[in-house]
Design an enzyme around this catalytic site. Structure first.
Site, mmCIF file in Angstrom:
data_model
loop_
_atom_site.group_PDB
_atom_site.id
_atom_site.type_symbol
_atom_site.label_atom_id
_atom_site.label_comp_id
_atom_site.label_asym_id
_atom_site.label_seq_id
_atom_site.Cartn_x
_atom_site.Cartn_y
_atom_site.Cartn_z
ATOM 1 N N SER A 1 9.752 11.286 1.086
ATOM 2 C CA SER A 1 8.875 10.122 0.860
ATOM 3 C C SER A 1 8.370 10.042 -0.581
ATOM 4 O O SER A 1 7.650 9.105 -0.930
ATOM 5 C CB SER A 1 7.676 10.159 1.825
ATOM 6 O OG SER A 1 6.964 11.372 1.696
ATOM 7 N N ASN B 1 -0.865 16.722 7.369
ATOM 8 C CA ASN B 1 -1.196 15.591 8.254
ATOM 9 C C ASN B 1 -2.522 14.944 7.868
ATOM 10 O O ASN B 1 -2.658 13.720 7.855
ATOM 11 C CB ASN B 1 -1.259 16.051 9.719
ATOM 12 C CG ASN B 1 0.053 16.639 10.193
ATOM 13 O OD1 ASN B 1 1.057 16.567 9.476
ATOM 14 N ND2 ASN B 1 0.052 17.233 11.367
ATOM 15 N N HIS C 1 -3.163 -33.988 12.129
ATOM 16 C CA HIS C 1 -1.792 -34.272 12.598
ATOM 17 C C HIS C 1 -0.916 -34.793 11.461
ATOM 18 O O HIS C 1 0.021 -35.544 11.682
ATOM 19 C CB HIS C 1 -1.784 -35.276 13.758
ATOM 20 C CG HIS C 1 -2.732 -34.928 14.860
ATOM 21 N ND1 HIS C 1 -2.350 -34.233 15.978
ATOM 22 C CD2 HIS C 1 -4.074 -35.147 14.995
ATOM 23 C CE1 HIS C 1 -3.407 -34.053 16.774
ATOM 24 N NE2 HIS C 1 -4.470 -34.588 16.180
ATOM 25 N N SER D 1 15.842 -28.213 -12.350
ATOM 26 C CA SER D 1 17.084 -28.036 -11.599
ATOM 27 C C SER D 1 18.230 -27.918 -12.581
ATOM 28 O O SER D 1 18.234 -28.552 -13.632
ATOM 29 C CB SER D 1 17.294 -29.244 -10.686
ATOM 30 O OG SER D 1 18.669 -29.398 -10.392
ATOM 31 N N LYS E 1 14.282 -33.247 -11.822
ATOM 32 C CA LYS E 1 13.518 -32.390 -10.909
ATOM 33 C C LYS E 1 12.430 -31.576 -11.622
ATOM 34 O O LYS E 1 12.628 -31.080 -12.730
ATOM 35 C CB LYS E 1 14.452 -31.412 -10.180
ATOM 36 C CG LYS E 1 15.375 -32.045 -9.181
ATOM 37 C CD LYS E 1 14.667 -32.778 -8.029
ATOM 38 C CE LYS E 1 14.034 -31.819 -7.061
ATOM 39 N NZ LYS E 1 15.011 -31.020 -6.331
ATOM 40 N N ASN F 1 10.283 -28.675 -9.943
ATOM 41 C CA ASN F 1 10.132 -27.995 -8.660
ATOM 42 C C ASN F 1 8.934 -27.041 -8.637
ATOM 43 O O ASN F 1 8.691 -26.335 -9.612
ATOM 44 C CB ASN F 1 11.401 -27.204 -8.342
ATOM 45 C CG ASN F 1 12.608 -28.113 -8.156
ATOM 46 O OD1 ASN F 1 12.464 -29.258 -7.733
ATOM 47 N ND2 ASN F 1 13.783 -27.613 -8.491
ATOM 48 N N GLU G 1 6.462 -22.277 -3.623
ATOM 49 C CA GLU G 1 7.440 -22.010 -2.567
ATOM 50 C C GLU G 1 7.613 -20.506 -2.357
ATOM 51 O O GLU G 1 7.778 -20.027 -1.235
ATOM 52 C CB GLU G 1 8.784 -22.644 -2.928
ATOM 53 C CG GLU G 1 8.733 -24.167 -2.939
ATOM 54 C CD GLU G 1 9.962 -24.745 -3.622
ATOM 55 O OE1 GLU G 1 11.008 -24.835 -2.971
ATOM 56 O OE2 GLU G 1 9.881 -25.088 -4.822
ATOM 57 N N GLN H 1 5.013 8.297 8.568
ATOM 58 C CA GLN H 1 5.394 8.179 7.163
ATOM 59 C C GLN H 1 5.789 6.736 6.828
ATOM 60 O O GLN H 1 5.730 6.324 5.679
ATOM 61 C CB GLN H 1 6.552 9.140 6.874
ATOM 62 C CG GLN H 1 7.012 9.147 5.444
ATOM 63 C CD GLN H 1 7.869 10.358 5.143
ATOM 64 O OE1 GLN H 1 7.378 11.472 5.102
ATOM 65 N NE2 GLN H 1 9.157 10.148 4.959
#
Ligand code: ARG
Length: 458
Positions: A24, A111, A157, A278, A284, A286, A291, A323
Site C-alpha cells: 500500500s 491495525n 419541473h 471545438s 462553439k 463549451n 461538465e 486497506q
C-alpha cells in the site's frame, strides 16, 4: 531475503505476485506525516509508562524528527519497496538509530497505527477543504451582491415557476455549500478519537495513559472499545459521504450554469477563460469545466459505494480489506478540491444578462400573483386559482400576456379586478409580495446576504 515487519514466522520470502498485490506504500505514503506524528507521541507514551528508557526514547525522538524533516524537505524521498508507510518509517528509523528503533513498536499494532494515521490525516486535511468551500460561498455572495435587484425566473419541473431575485438564486447554492461545510466538520469530529491503546484487537499490555496520549495528539476522546476500533472506518465513510454530497451539489450548480449560459437560456454569459472551443465547429464555446465537475461526481459517488461495500461483509476485527479505505478517501478529497476550485473560478467570472433574465421572469409565470390578488380581495384561493387558470388558457390561445390586458379585459374574468391590478402583476411586485424571511423578497434577500457575510467572517 528482504525483511518485512512480520518476517520472523516465515521460512521463505513471499511470492512477489502476492506481496506486491498487498503493498500500500504507493498510496499510503500520503500518511507519512501523520505516521511520524503518531509514532513520536507513542514513543512519549512508552517512556511515560516505563516501557522505554529515557535514552532510547530520546534516540527515537531525534530519529523520527530527522525523518520528518527529510520527508518534508523532499517528499519524493518517501518512497521505496516497503510494504506500507509504517514499514518505511520504521526502516528509516532503524537505519538511523539501530536497536532503539526496533523498540518503537512495543505494545502497538499496525491495525491501530493505520487508524490513528488516517484520523490525524483527515483532521489535518478537512479544514483545507472547508476553506475552499468558504471561498466558493464568498464567490456566490459576491455574485449575489453584483446582481443587485435583478430578476430571473425560478423553475419547478424545469418549467417557469415564479420570479425570483438573481441574488436569491445565488444564495440558494450558498445555503447548500454551508451545509456541506458543516457536514465535513461532522466527519472531522467523528475522526476525533484516539484508537492507540487498542493493540491489534484486544488492547495493549502496557499501562499507556491513553487520555494523556489523546491530548498530546489533539484528540478530544479515546475510542471506547478496542475490537470496534480495529475495524471501525465509519469516520472514513462519513468523510467520503460528505465529499460525495458536496460533489452532488457542485454537479447541480454545474448543470444549472451549463443550461443558464446556453443559447436557449442565456441569462448568464460564460467567460472566455471558463470555456473551451471545438476543433471542428468554430462557433462553439463549451462549458467543459462545468461538465467535468458534473462528470467527476460519478466517481465520487462510486467511492462512497465502494467503501461501504468493502466494509459490509467483514467479520469482527481488522481485515486486510480495510486497506481499500485509503484510495477512496484520497481520491474523494482530491476530486472535491479540484472541483471546488473549478466551480469557484467559473462562477466568479459569470456575467449576468439582466435584460434576458428579466424578460423571462415576466409573462404567465405571474399567474400566482394574479390568483393572490383575487384572494386578497376575498375570493377563496381555490376559486381564484380556477379563474386565473381560465385566463391563462385564454391568453395562451390569443398569444398574449397579463401585461397587455386593459382593465376592461381583466374585468371580463372577474369584477374583483381593480385599477391597481396592473401594478400588482409585475415581476418586481411579485418578489416584493413575498413575506417570509427565507423568501425572495428584496429585504429578506438583503438580510440573507448580510447573514452570509457574517458567517464568512467567523
Ligand atoms: N496497510 C495496512 C492497511 O492499510 C496497514 C495495517 C496492516 N495491518 C495488518 N495486520 N496487516 O490497513
Amino acid at each position: 531475503m528482504t525483511q518485512h515487519l512480520w518476517s520472523g514466522r516465515f521460512d521463505s520470502a513471499p511470492d512477489p505476485a502476492a506481496f506486491d498485490f498487498g503493498v500500500s506504500f504507493p498510496f499510503d505514503r500520503r500518511l507519512f506525516e501523520d505516521d511520524v506524528t503518531g509514532s513520536l507521541a507513542w514513543a512519549d507514551a512508552l517512556l511515560a509508562c516505563g516501557a522505554l528508557s529515557p535514552d532510547d526514547a530520546r534516540k527515537i525522538q531525534d530519529g523520527l524528527s530527522d525523518i520528518l524533516e527529510q520527508g518534508r524537505r523532499d517528499p519524493a524521498w518517501v518512497n521505496g519497496d516497503d510494504e506500507d508507510v509504517h514499514s518505511f518509517v520504521e526502516r528509516q528509523l532503524v537505519a538511523r538509530i539501530g536497536d532503539a528503533g526496533r523498540r518503537l513498536h512495543t505494545g502497538r499494532s499496525r491495525n491501530e497505527q493505520v487508524s490513528v494515521d488516517l484520523r490525524l490525516y483527515l483532521r489535518r486535511r478537512i479544514p483545507l477543504l472547508q476553506a475552499r468551500l468558504r471561498a466558493l460561498v464568498a464567490t456566490l455572495a459576491d455574485q449575489a451582491d453584483a446582481a443587485g435587484t435583478a430578476l430571473m425566473p425560478s423553475y419547478t419541473h424545469m418549467r417557469r415557476a415564479m420570479p425570483v431575485m438573481v441574488a436569491h438564486y445565488f444564495l440558494s447554492h450558498a445555503a447548500a455549500m454551508r451545509r456541506d461545510h458543516d457536514r465535513l466538520g461532522v466527519a472531522a469530529a467523528e475522526a476525533d478519537a484516539l484508537p492507540l491503546g487498542s493493540g491489534a484487537i484486544a488492547g495493549t499490555g502496557y499501562p499507556i495513559d491513553v487520555a494523556r496520549l489523546a491530548a498530546r495528539l489533539g484528540f478530544s476522546r479515546v475510542v471506547p472499545n478496542s475490537i470496534d476500533a480495529s475495524s471501525d472506518r465509519d469516520f472514513a465513510a462519513t468523510f467520503v459521504y460528505a465529499c460525495a454530497l458536496t460533489m452532488v451539489h457542485l454537479s447541480r450548480i454545474a448543470e444549472d450554469f451549463i443550461l443558464l449560459t446556453s443559447e436557449e437560456f442565456g441569462f448568464f454569459e460564460l467567460a472566455d477563460q471558463s470555456a473551451t472551443g471545438s476543433s471542428m465547429m468554430p462557433q462553439k464555446k463549451n462549458p467543459d469545466p462545468l461538465e467535468l465537475v458534473r462528470g467527476k461526481t460519478g466517481r465520487s459517488l462510486g467511492h462512497l459505494t465502494g467503501l461501504m461495500v468493502t466494509m459490509k461483509g467483514l467479520p469482527t476485527g481488522y481485515n486486510k480489506d480495510l486497506q481499500e479505505d485509503k484510495e477512496p478517501v484520497f481520491d474523494s478529497e482530491d476530486t472535491l478540491r479540484v472541483s471546488l476550485d473549478a466551480t469557484r473560478a467559473v462562477v466568479a467570472h459569470l456575467t449576468l444578462r439582466a435584460d434576458r433574465a428579466r424578460l423571462a421572469a415576466s409573462g404567465l409565470l405571474l399567474a400566482t400573483d394574479v390568483a393572490d390578488y383575487l384572494a386578497g380581495r376575498g375570493v377563496p384561493f381555490r376559486q381564484a386559482h380556477e379563474i386565473v387558470g381560465g385566463m391563462v388558457r385564454q391568453l395562451l390561445a390569443d398569444g398574449r400576456q397579463f401585461e397587455g390586458l386593459s382593465l376592461e379585459e381583466w374585468r371580463r374574468f372577474s369584477d374583483h379586478f381593480g385599477d391597481d391590478v396592473r401594478e400588482a402583476v409585475t415581476p418586481e411586485a411579485s418578489v416584493r409580495a413575498r413575506k417570509t424571511p427565507q423568501s425572495t423578497a428584496p429585504d429578506a434577500v438583503r438580510a440573507a446576504l448580510a447573514e452570509t457575510r457574517r458567517w464568512l467572517a467567523t
